[in-house]
Design an enzyme around this catalytic site. Structure first.
Site, PDB file in Angstrom:
ATOM      1  N   ARG A   1     -11.739   2.930  10.794  1.00 46.41           N
ATOM      2  CA  ARG A   1     -12.871   2.746   9.878  1.00 46.41           C
ATOM      3  C   ARG A   1     -13.285   1.286   9.907  1.00 46.41           C
ATOM      4  O   ARG A   1     -12.451   0.395   9.749  1.00 46.41           O
ATOM      5  CB  ARG A   1     -12.474   3.144   8.453  1.00 46.41           C
TER       6      ARG A   1
ATOM      7  N   GLU B   1     -13.973  -6.068   8.722  1.00 47.29           N
ATOM      8  CA  GLU B   1     -12.709  -5.753   9.387  1.00 47.29           C
ATOM      9  C   GLU B   1     -12.730  -4.332   9.897  1.00 47.29           C
ATOM     10  O   GLU B   1     -13.597  -3.528   9.540  1.00 47.29           O
ATOM     11  CB  GLU B   1     -11.531  -5.946   8.433  1.00 47.29           C
TER      12      GLU B   1
ATOM     13  N   SER C   1      -6.385  -2.672   1.784  1.00 44.69           N
ATOM     14  CA  SER C   1      -6.682  -2.139   0.448  1.00 44.69           C
ATOM     15  C   SER C   1      -7.093  -3.216  -0.552  1.00 44.69           C
ATOM     16  O   SER C   1      -6.818  -3.112  -1.745  1.00 44.69           O
ATOM     17  CB  SER C   1      -5.486  -1.344  -0.111  1.00 44.69           C
TER      18      SER C   1
ATOM     19  N   ASP D   1     -15.509  -1.687   8.193  1.00 48.20           N
ATOM     20  CA  ASP D   1     -16.104  -2.031   6.898  1.00 48.20           C
ATOM     21  C   ASP D   1     -17.113  -3.164   7.056  1.00 48.20           C
ATOM     22  O   ASP D   1     -16.812  -4.186   7.687  1.00 48.20           O
ATOM     23  CB  ASP D   1     -15.012  -2.456   5.915  1.00 48.20           C
TER      24      ASP D   1
ATOM     25  N   GLY E   1      -7.249   4.944   4.561  1.00 49.46           N
ATOM     26  CA  GLY E   1      -6.806   5.964   3.609  1.00 49.46           C
ATOM     27  C   GLY E   1      -7.095   7.358   4.136  1.00 49.46           C
ATOM     28  O   GLY E   1      -8.140   7.599   4.735  1.00 49.46           O
TER      29      GLY E   1
ATOM     30  N   GLU F   1       0.815  -1.218   0.000  1.00 50.48           N
ATOM     31  CA  GLU F   1       0.000   0.000   0.000  1.00 50.48           C
ATOM     32  C   GLU F   1       0.852   1.274   0.000  1.00 50.48           C
ATOM     33  O   GLU F   1       0.370   2.364   0.307  1.00 50.48           O
ATOM     34  CB  GLU F   1      -0.932  -0.006   1.211  1.00 50.48           C
TER      35      GLU F   1
END
Length: 342
Positions: A285, A300, A178, A287, A306, A13
């Site tokens: 964050r 996760e 990612s 998801d 990002g 990443e």
């Protein structure tokens, strides 16, 4: 305040992290901080002092030609420059950045840093362990199993997991971000399962295979102790893979998501519960997949998502009146408050 923005690194990443680093560097300069950028992949040569220098930073492909060495991180963080640094803002995505490694170096140097600590970072990066912890507090997560690289090629195991999880499955490396190395198999084809496992095994020493949940892709940013508005992610085609994430125009983001208030609030609460059970701090964050009955399944939790002005957490923060620069400052303040509390 003298702040080091930590970005780049040697994970898959890297190139996304450079974009995050540039955005945070610029934001902190605009806020009046004294800022230096640090790319630990380049060791003692990885210091950036102006926004223009970001254009000269080698991308992942060119770095790979010369070899990538984790020990460069030590050369960077032990450099005398850090004797004067008061805070480290980490936007180092993926391995060595999100997994507790870089956090441990800052702990040893006694420098406060943004986001979660060593333990929480390490657990969140380990998808299998974090899913076990989510399940332990009643958070729904897709049913899953794990394979070792030595299991790759064993078609009997593939048949067993297909029987257990169904014909629609997701195969991913256990500790990448990612959507790197992800394969979705829709028809239970054993050769496709094999290809997916082979691909994931090249990126991790554990392969995670989970039940595919059809429905919507949604995500919840967390800032401090509060959830941000839910975002719905609508890829132009296929699934929300690396290409859809980082190619302009290939994905539509709906914020706030067009879902009922009850489902939205329930999902936000699940995100906070997951954040707390892993022991996270600052921001993150979560998801989710939202199935056709409106049931959210947590996939996760990302401790360093990002972080450009158009990334999902900044996008959700903007929806509640927090601009990018304010978000950066809020994250610094949260980390310093935590440090003071200890």
């Amino acid at each position: 305040m003298k702040i080091a923005v930590i970005f780049g690194g040697i994970s898959t990443e890297r190139d996304i992290s450079i974009k995050s680093g540039r955005a945070v560097f610029n934001g902190l300069v605009e806020l009046g901080h004294e800022v230096i950028g640090v790319d630990p992949a380049l060791g003692s040569e990885g210091f950036i002092r102006s926004i223009a220098e970001f254009d000269k930073i080698p991308k992942l492909e060119s770095l790979q030609l010369n070899g990538l060495y984790p020990k460069q991180y030590l050369a960077a963080i032990t450099h005398p420059i850090f004797d004067e640094i008061e805070f480290a803002f980490i936007v180092l995505h993926g391995k060595y950045g999100e997994d507790g490694t870089i956090q441990s170096l800052f702990e040893l140097r006694g420098i406060p840093y943004s986001g979660s600590d060593i333990k929480a970072s390490s657990i969140a990066m380990d998808k299998n362990t974090s899913k076990i912890m989510f399940s332990s507090v009643g958070i729904s997560t897709p049913r899953w199993t794990v394979l070792k690289p030595t299991d790759v090629g064993n078609y009997e195991i593939y048949e067993e997991l297909r029987l257990d999880l169904g014909k629609e499955i997701v195969i991913k490396p256990n500790d990448q971000g990612s959507t790197v190395g992800i394969t979705i198999v829709h028809d239970g084809n054993l050769d496709e399962i094999h290809k997916g496992c082979e691909s994931a095994s090249k990126l991790s020493n554990l392969i995670l295979i989970e039940q595919y949940i059809s429905g919507k892709e949604i995500t919840v940013g967390i800032l401090g102790t509060e959830p941000l508005p839910v975002i719905e992610i609508v890829p132009a085609s296929g699934f929300y893979d690396f290409d859809h994430k980082y190619t302009k125009g290939k994905t539509q983001y709906i914020c706030p998501a067009e879902i009922s208030q009850d489902i939205s609030e329930f999902t936000q609460q699940l995100a906070i519960t997951a954040f707390n059970v892993l022991g996270c701090d600052g921001f993150a964050r979560a998801d989710f997949r939202l199935d056709n009955e409106g049931q959210p399944f947590l996939l996760e939790l990302n401790t360093i998502p990002g972080f450009t002005e158009t990334s999902l957490v900044p996008k959700a923060a903007k929806e509640v009146g927090i601009d990018f620069n304010q978000l950066c400052q809020r994250i610094i303040d949260l980390a310093l408050e935590k440090k003071k509390g200890h």
